[in-house]
Scaffold this motif. Structure first.
Motif, PDB file in Angstrom:
ATOM      1  N   ASN A  30       0.683  -1.268  -0.003  1.00 11.31           N
ATOM      2  CA  ASN A  30      -0.015   0.227  -0.081  1.00 11.31           C
ATOM      3  C   ASN A  30       0.882   1.157  -0.027  1.00 11.31           C
ATOM      4  O   ASN A  30       1.843   1.321   0.963  1.00 11.31           O
ATOM      5  N   PRO A  31       0.862   2.314  -0.819  1.00 12.05           N
ATOM      6  CA  PRO A  31       1.304   3.499  -1.077  1.00 12.05           C
ATOM      7  C   PRO A  31       1.303   4.150   0.398  1.00 12.05           C
ATOM      8  O   PRO A  31       2.137   4.937   0.714  1.00 12.05           O
ATOM      9  N   LEU A  32       0.352   4.069   1.036  1.00 11.07           N
ATOM     10  CA  LEU A  32      -0.083   4.719   2.339  1.00 11.07           C
ATOM     11  C   LEU A  32       0.627   4.076   3.649  1.00 11.07           C
ATOM     12  O   LEU A  32      -0.213   2.731   3.687  1.00 11.07           O
ATOM     13  N   ASP A  33       1.452   4.214   4.212  1.00 14.01           N
ATOM     14  CA  ASP A  33       1.878   3.420   5.401  1.00 14.01           C
ATOM     15  C   ASP A  33       0.984   3.393   6.378  1.00 14.01           C
ATOM     16  O   ASP A  33       0.232   4.175   6.372  1.00 14.01           O
ATOM     17  N   GLU A  34       1.168   2.724   7.522  1.00 14.40           N
ATOM     18  CA  GLU A  34       0.392   2.542   8.842  1.00 14.40           C
ATOM     19  C   GLU A  34       0.137   4.074   9.085  1.00 14.40           C
ATOM     20  O   GLU A  34      -0.895   4.482   9.503  1.00 14.40           O
ATOM     21  N   SER A  93      10.734  16.034   0.884  1.00 15.12           N
ATOM     22  CA  SER A  93      11.122  14.590   0.986  1.00 15.12           C
ATOM     23  C   SER A  93       9.889  13.539   0.518  1.00 15.12           C
ATOM     24  O   SER A  93       8.751  13.993   0.337  1.00 15.12           O
ATOM     25  N   ALA A  94      10.308  12.314   0.013  1.00 19.84           N
ATOM     26  CA  ALA A  94       9.131  11.426  -0.467  1.00 19.84           C
ATOM     27  C   ALA A  94       9.489  10.202  -0.178  1.00 19.84           C
ATOM     28  O   ALA A  94      10.697   9.464  -0.202  1.00 19.84           O
ATOM     29  N   TRP A  95       8.455   9.447   0.031  1.00 18.18           N
ATOM     30  CA  TRP A  95       8.796   7.652   0.361  1.00 18.18           C
ATOM     31  C   TRP A  95       8.139   7.024  -1.012  1.00 18.18           C
ATOM     32  O   TRP A  95       7.080   7.519  -1.745  1.00 18.18           O
ATOM     33  N   SER A  96       8.896   6.070  -1.502  1.00 17.67           N
ATOM     34  CA  SER A  96       8.518   5.297  -2.526  1.00 17.67           C
ATOM     35  C   SER A  96       8.447   3.813  -1.806  1.00 17.67           C
ATOM     36  O   SER A  96       9.571   3.415  -1.425  1.00 17.67           O
ATOM     37  N   HIS A  97       7.429   3.336  -1.828  1.00 13.99           N
ATOM     38  CA  HIS A  97       7.102   2.072  -1.047  1.00 13.99           C
ATOM     39  C   HIS A  97       7.260   0.825  -1.626  1.00 13.99           C
ATOM     40  O   HIS A  97       6.821  -0.225  -1.418  1.00 13.99           O
ATOM     41  N   ALA A  98       7.801   0.965  -2.873  1.00 11.50           N
ATOM     42  CA  ALA A  98       8.406  -0.199  -3.706  1.00 11.50           C
ATOM     43  C   ALA A  98       9.675   0.762  -4.472  1.00 11.50           C
ATOM     44  O   ALA A  98       9.391   1.805  -4.524  1.00 11.50           O
ATOM     45  N   ASP A  99      10.613  -0.013  -4.934  1.00  7.86           N
ATOM     46  CA  ASP A  99      11.706   0.588  -5.394  1.00  7.86           C
ATOM     47  C   ASP A  99      11.269   0.557  -6.855  1.00  7.86           C
ATOM     48  O   ASP A  99      11.988   0.181  -7.856  1.00  7.86           O
ATOM     49  N   HIS A 100      10.422   1.831  -7.251  1.00 10.18           N
ATOM     50  CA  HIS A 100       9.992   1.793  -8.679  1.00 10.18           C
ATOM     51  C   HIS A 100      10.939   2.601  -9.323  1.00 10.18           C
ATOM     52  O   HIS A 100      11.562   3.722  -9.092  1.00 10.18           O
ATOM     53  N   ASP A 277      12.216  -5.905  -2.335  1.00  5.81           N
ATOM     54  CA  ASP A 277      11.371  -5.586  -0.913  1.00  5.81           C
ATOM     55  C   ASP A 277      12.145  -4.611  -0.343  1.00  5.81           C
ATOM     56  O   ASP A 277      12.258  -4.393   1.088  1.00  5.81           O
ATOM     57  N   THR A 278      12.407  -3.310  -0.981  1.00  5.24           N
ATOM     58  CA  THR A 278      12.865  -2.113  -0.390  1.00  5.24           C
ATOM     59  C   THR A 278      12.077  -0.938  -0.523  1.00  5.24           C
ATOM     60  O   THR A 278      11.344  -0.734  -1.696  1.00  5.24           O
ATOM     61  N   HIS A 279      12.023  -0.179   0.468  1.00  6.04           N
ATOM     62  CA  HIS A 279      11.387   1.235   0.312  1.00  6.04           C
ATOM     63  C   HIS A 279      12.366   2.135   0.509  1.00  6.04           C
ATOM     64  O   HIS A 279      13.273   1.974   1.348  1.00  6.04           O
ATOM     65  N   VAL A 280      12.064   3.280  -0.246  1.00  2.00           N
ATOM     66  CA  VAL A 280      13.088   4.122  -0.751  1.00  2.00           C
ATOM     67  C   VAL A 280      12.770   5.529  -0.136  1.00  2.00           C
ATOM     68  O   VAL A 280      11.539   5.965  -0.475  1.00  2.00           O
ATOM     69  N   HIS A 281      13.526   6.353   0.635  1.00  2.00           N
ATOM     70  CA  HIS A 281      13.168   7.596   0.953  1.00  2.00           C
ATOM     71  C   HIS A 281      14.124   8.483  -0.006  1.00  2.00           C
ATOM     72  O   HIS A 281      15.366   8.457  -0.024  1.00  2.00           O
ATOM     73  N   TYR A 282      13.519   9.457  -0.356  1.00  2.97           N
ATOM     74  CA  TYR A 282      14.227  10.623  -1.405  1.00  2.97           C
ATOM     75  C   TYR A 282      14.069  11.831  -0.707  1.00  2.97           C
ATOM     76  O   TYR A 282      13.263  12.239  -0.159  1.00  2.97           O
TER      77      TYR A 282
END
Length: 284
Positions: A30-34, A93-100, A277-282
């Motif tokens: 889910n792109p929205l984390d908990e 900053s931004a999260w990509s909850h899959a390494d797209h 299985d990697t979440h990336v923070h930019y």
């Protein structure tokens, strides 16, 4: 065209949830984390900004943006449009909850750098090679009880003082998490020790059951003053043994990629990580 939304109405919530579900169908996450889901459910858009497109959204909170585009509309420039609007609105900053790959390209184009990786590690319930460690003398492991909240929050704040998402948990945040359908006090384990006539919490392992097949090492927190006593290993095994008794397939956990000590512990217990299985923070 995207629209800056100011009210979290049922129709807006339904649109965001549908887009997030579309993404999860293909991405597996889910792109929205908990934290984002809890914030929207309990507080709506208070302190946040939302740009909503028919097939995508950008949600901005405290400078951090989450971007999502329904999988069948990707490649049409919707993500770039939403990202540009979020940056203009203050995103740093931004999260990509899959390494797209698409997320990487948008980040590079807008001047964001890859600064943090959060790994998902998985354990397929394989038997342990060693028995569970014994508790140190005077230490007892038990499940959460009403009245433990203040000590739990104290240890959490101390253990995660350098971790912005987890360390900032307060009584209201704790109550929101405990109100979730998945919460079970039996799955929240505390290591306690008597001190001056009162129990002191040395650490905790909060487990989470997602389904009949999957469990999670949700949070393991150890009071810095109790480090080096084997409390972390003890609590981790107690929680894993519990999860292995209630789920059938696997246990997952999240760990910072540069936390080599934690990774070594989890790898020693049989957890593995795959690159997808990697979440990336930019960060800009």
């Amino acid at each position: 065209m995207s629209l800056l939304v100011t009210e979290w109405t049922p129709s807006v919530a339904a649109a965001v949830e549908q887009i997030a579900s579309d993404c999860q169908t293909v991405d597996g996450v889910n792109p929205l984390d908990e934290a984002a889901q809890l914030r929207l459910r309990h507080h709506g858009l208070s302190g946040s900004r939302l740009w909503l497109h028919e097939n995508g959204f950008a949600l901005l909170h405290e400078g951090d943006v989450v971007l999502a585009v329904s999988y069948w509309k990707r490649g049409e420039g919707i993500g770039s449009l939403l990202a540009a609007e979020a940056v203009e609105g203050g995103a740093t900053s931004a999260w990509s909850h899959a390494d797209h790959i698409a997320a990487r390209k948008i980040a590079e184009r807008l001047g964001f750098e890859r600064t943090r990786e959060l790994w998902v590690m998985r354990w397929p319930l394989t038997p342990f090679a060693e028995p569970a460690p014994a508790a140190p003398e005077g230490v007892t492991v038990r499940s959460f009880r009403l009245g433990d909240e203040a000590e739990l929050l104290r240890v959490n704040a101390a253990a995660f003082a350098a971790h912005p998402e987890q360390g900032a948990m307060d009584a209201a945040n704790l109550a929101e998490r405990m109100a979730e359908p998945w919460f079970s006090p039996e799955g929240l384990f505390l290591a306690v020790e008597d001190g001056d006539g009162a129990e002191q919490v040395l650490g905790f392992h909060w487990t989470k059951v997602h389904s009949a097949t999957t469990g999670e090492v949700y949070v393991v927190g150890i009071d810095p003053s109790a480090q080096g006593r084997g409390i972390g290993k003890l609590l981790t095994r107690v929680g894993l043994d519990h999860l292995a008794s209630v789920v059938s397939d696997e246990v997952i956990l999240y760990v910072e990629s540069d936390n080599l000590a934690a990774r070594a512990v989890y790898e020693g217990l049989g957890f593995t990580h795959e690159s997808y299985d990697t979440h990336v923070h930019y960060t800009k």
